[in-house]
Design an enzyme around this catalytic site. Structure first.
Site, mmCIF file in Angstrom:
data_model
loop_
_atom_site.group_PDB
_atom_site.id
_atom_site.type_symbol
_atom_site.label_atom_id
_atom_site.label_comp_id
_atom_site.label_asym_id
_atom_site.label_seq_id
_atom_site.Cartn_x
_atom_site.Cartn_y
_atom_site.Cartn_z
ATOM 1 C CB CYS A 137 35.713 52.333 55.028
ATOM 2 S SG CYS A 137 37.006 51.162 55.388
ATOM 3 C CB VAL A 190 46.505 45.153 58.628
ATOM 4 C CG1 VAL A 190 46.099 45.369 57.166
ATOM 5 C CG2 VAL A 190 47.368 43.902 58.748
ATOM 6 C CE LYS A 230 34.471 41.099 51.819
ATOM 7 N NZ LYS A 230 35.401 42.174 51.459
ATOM 8 C CG ASN A 231 38.353 39.881 50.827
ATOM 9 O OD1 ASN A 231 37.361 40.520 50.439
ATOM 10 N ND2 ASN A 231 38.864 40.025 52.034
ATOM 11 N NE ARG A 283 40.235 49.713 49.512
ATOM 12 C CZ ARG A 283 40.978 50.799 49.397
ATOM 13 N NH1 ARG A 283 40.431 51.991 49.434
ATOM 14 N NH2 ARG A 283 42.283 50.697 49.243
ATOM 15 C CG ASP A 332 39.743 41.072 56.860
ATOM 16 O OD1 ASP A 332 39.358 42.208 57.158
ATOM 17 O OD2 ASP A 332 40.441 40.838 55.855
HETATM 18 N N1 EPU Z 1 47.398 50.857 51.829
HETATM 19 C C1 EPU Z 1 47.995 52.059 51.529
HETATM 20 N N2 EPU Z 1 48.088 52.420 50.220
HETATM 21 C C2 EPU Z 1 47.607 51.642 49.204
HETATM 22 C C3 EPU Z 1 46.994 50.404 49.524
HETATM 23 C C4 EPU Z 1 46.901 50.035 50.851
HETATM 24 O O1 EPU Z 1 48.443 52.779 52.436
HETATM 25 O O2 EPU Z 1 47.720 52.027 48.040
HETATM 26 C C5 EPU Z 1 47.277 50.435 53.238
HETATM 27 C C6 EPU Z 1 45.813 50.344 53.673
HETATM 28 O O3 EPU Z 1 45.314 51.615 54.060
HETATM 29 C C7 EPU Z 1 45.859 49.354 54.806
HETATM 30 C C8 EPU Z 1 46.989 48.412 54.376
HETATM 31 O O4 EPU Z 1 47.751 49.108 53.392
HETATM 32 O O5 EPU Z 1 46.219 49.999 55.997
HETATM 33 C C9 EPU Z 1 46.514 47.103 53.807
HETATM 34 O O6 EPU Z 1 45.678 47.339 52.695
HETATM 35 P P1 EPU Z 1 45.527 46.303 51.503
HETATM 36 O O7 EPU Z 1 45.770 47.024 50.228
HETATM 37 O O8 EPU Z 1 46.348 45.105 51.798
HETATM 38 O O9 EPU Z 1 44.006 45.929 51.629
HETATM 39 P P2 EPU Z 1 42.903 45.897 50.488
HETATM 40 O O10 EPU Z 1 43.431 45.228 49.283
HETATM 41 O O11 EPU Z 1 42.280 47.224 50.343
HETATM 42 C C10 EPU Z 1 42.007 43.545 51.162
HETATM 43 C C11 EPU Z 1 40.701 43.002 51.626
HETATM 44 C C12 EPU Z 1 40.426 43.456 53.045
HETATM 45 C C13 EPU Z 1 41.562 42.962 53.941
HETATM 46 C C14 EPU Z 1 42.902 43.488 53.399
HETATM 47 C C15 EPU Z 1 44.083 42.967 54.199
HETATM 48 C C16 EPU Z 1 39.415 42.865 49.625
HETATM 49 C C17 EPU Z 1 38.268 43.342 48.819
HETATM 50 N N3 EPU Z 1 39.638 43.483 50.762
HETATM 51 O O12 EPU Z 1 41.843 44.961 51.193
HETATM 52 O O13 EPU Z 1 39.224 42.808 53.454
HETATM 53 O O14 EPU Z 1 41.355 43.429 55.244
HETATM 54 O O15 EPU Z 1 43.063 43.102 52.032
HETATM 55 O O16 EPU Z 1 44.115 41.585 54.163
HETATM 56 O O17 EPU Z 1 40.106 41.922 49.262
HETATM 57 C C18 EPU Z 1 37.170 42.593 54.521
HETATM 58 O O18 EPU Z 1 37.010 41.569 53.830
HETATM 59 O O19 EPU Z 1 36.399 42.918 55.456
HETATM 60 C C19 EPU Z 1 38.299 43.459 54.229
HETATM 61 C C20 EPU Z 1 38.422 44.695 54.713
#
Ligand code: EPU
Length: 439
Positions: free
Chosen positions: A118, A329, A23-24, A94, A307
């Site tokens: 969320c 995280v 998915k990601n 997201r 995850d």
């Molecule tokens: N964060 C910030 N500011 C930002 C961006 C992120 O504070 O501008 C914080 C987030 O709140 C979180 C941390 O940084 O606490 C990590 O967030 P990240 O940006 O790395 O996550 P994401 O890109 O929103 C993706 C996956 C998530 C996975 C995370 C970490 C997708 C669509 N989602 O999210 O997957 O947990 O990376 O590996 O790729 C899932 O598949 O169930 C899922 C939640």
């Protein structure tokens, strides 16, 4: 249509299943296809709600798409003409914020409704916004309900992320590939799914490479051709089924799992006494005797994925002794604990950093560490899924518990797992789905 799962637990899972595309990775590669000048073909795309939503979003922006078989989708980006991401897409996934870069390249502007949090945390987008500003993007708010992004031409820069955010790294990479000059992204994320996206962008024409210490270097280019590209396997799904195999004292071959991307998971699995066997086309996971407790923490890659954590938390209820999980995280990843406790698990949460080091949540009052005492037999129950990964942990706990459980919130699980019922049945699970309004 929403419904519930019925799960009969208490017996080992044995057999073989084929893991789907990630998915990601798929979501970002669909977004990246909007940069291409032609029809992109993505293979091994999982058939899940989040993909369906992201494709619909492409459609709203003017692109066309069609599935050519169960896992292959074609996206034609040449007709993209709308820069506004409708508000209905914010909050459900997201991905809207990731569309900003392709839209800036194509139309010079993008508008995205503010994205909420969320159940696993507030999930802000400040790193995305700050990074884009550093590439020369003008960012404004309209009436506090939408971000407006504007740039005639993006300009390369040196960006240092405060935290190696997966989404911000992907967004900035997609912005930088067509920016003027060189962009250096420091303290960036380097997850295998990002490498998959980078591989696709390179095939399309981007000049992009990784340097030591979490650095991406991108030389901006102008032409991006459409490609045919494969989405990597879902290592979250693979690890989740591995945890299931062990927790039910079973033996499961996960076809398509690759050791390289799961090394940290395999290490922790071995520490608790789980057995795995690396095969040419996958990994076999089997229960070999009493499981031991472990001290572990989640982290960005190459650390233990956040995850992977909820299914692993459920698994540790079956390890003999006290385990520690330090989640670094997300602020609120332990939303699954209350339900597991109601099923008989003994888990205590604390705001302390129980890992080997402090994390971003030190002294912030988030319950982000847990002590899990096992072995605890689990009781079946009526469960309500709060988020995708907790959903898997609930199904897994119901499979451990002797008797029948009912699990509501199937829509959460369908966001990220393709044909979950089929896969569970392939390894002998007693699981069924009941539509809510069925007779
Ligand atoms: N964060 C910030 N500011 C930002 C961006 C992120 O504070 O501008 C914080 C987030 O709140 C979180 C941390 O940084 O606490 C990590 O967030 P990240 O940006 O790395 O996550 P994401 O890109 O929103 C993706 C996956 C998530 C996975 C995370 C970490 C997708 C669509 N989602 O999210 O997957 O947990 O990376 O590996 O790729 C899932 O598949 O169930 C899922 C939640």
């Amino acid at each position: 249509m929403s419904g519930y799962y019925t799960v009969g637990g208490g017996r080992p899972l044995n057999g073989s299943l084929k893991v789907s595309g990630a998915k990601n990775a798929a979501l970002k590669m669909i977004v990246a296809s909007l940069i291409a000048d032609g029809v992109t073909t993505l293979r091994n795309v999982p058939n899940i709600t989040d993909v369906e939503i992201t494709l619909k979003l492409c459609g709203e922006l003017g692109a066309t798409y069609r599935w050519t078989d169960d896992t292959t989708v074609e996206i034609d980006a040449r007709t993209v003409n709308n820069h506004v991401i409708p508000v209905k897409y914010s909050g459900s996934t997201r991905t809207p914020i990731l569309f900003v870069s392709p839209l800036l390249h194509r139309l010079g502007k993008a508008e995205v409704a503010t994205i909420g949090g969320c159940s696993i945390g507030p999930r802000p987008i400040n790193y995305h916004i700050e990074g884009l500003k550093q590439l020369g993007v003008h960012v404004d708010m309209t009436g506090k309900t939408a971000y407006c992004f504007q740039a005639d031409r993006l300009k390369g820069n040196i960006i240092s992320l405060e935290y190696p955010s997966v989404g911000a790294t992907e967004n900035l990479i997609m912005a930088a590939v067509a920016a003027e000059g060189r962009t250096v992204i420091q303290n960036a994320a380097i997850e295998p799914e990002i490498l998959n996206l980078v591989g696709m962008l390179q095939a399309m024409g981007a000049i992009i490479y990784q340097d030591v210490n979490r650095v991406w270097i991108i030389e901006g280019t102008k032409k991006f051709r459409a490609v045919e590209y494969d989405v990597m396997y879902d290592r979250i799904e693979a690890a989740s089924f591995a945890a299931c195999a062990l927790a039910t004292k079973g033996d499961v071959f996960v076809e398509g799992a690759i050791q390289r991307d799961m090394a940290t998971f395999l290490d922790v699995l071995r520490k608790i006494g789980g057995s795995f066997d690396i095969k040419p086309h996958g990994i076999r996971f089997s229960y070999e005797g009493e499981l031991k407790p472990v001290n572990m923490e989640t982290d960005v890659h190459p650390g233990f994925m956040t995850d992977w954590h909820p299914p692993f938390g459920a698994l540790l209820t079956q390890a003999n002794g006290i385990s520690v999980i330090h989640e670094t995280v997300y602020e609120s990843r332990f939303g699954y604990v209350e339900t597991l406790v109601s099923m008989g698990a003994r888990i205590q949460l604390t705001t302390d950093c129980l890992g080997s080091r402090e994390c971003r949540f030190t002294n912030k009052n988030y319950k982000h560490s847990a002590l899990i005492a096992g072995v605890t037999p689990l009781r079946p129950g009526t469960l309500h899924i709060p988020d995708l990964r907790a959903g898997f942990a609930y199904i897994m706990s119901a499979l451990i518990a002797e008797g029948e459980s009912r699990i509501y919130g199937t829509e959460f699980v369908k966001r990220g797992y393709s044909d979950l019922i089929g896969k569970f049945r392939a390894i002998g699970a007693d699981i069924d789905e009941v539509e809510e309004n069925a007779d």
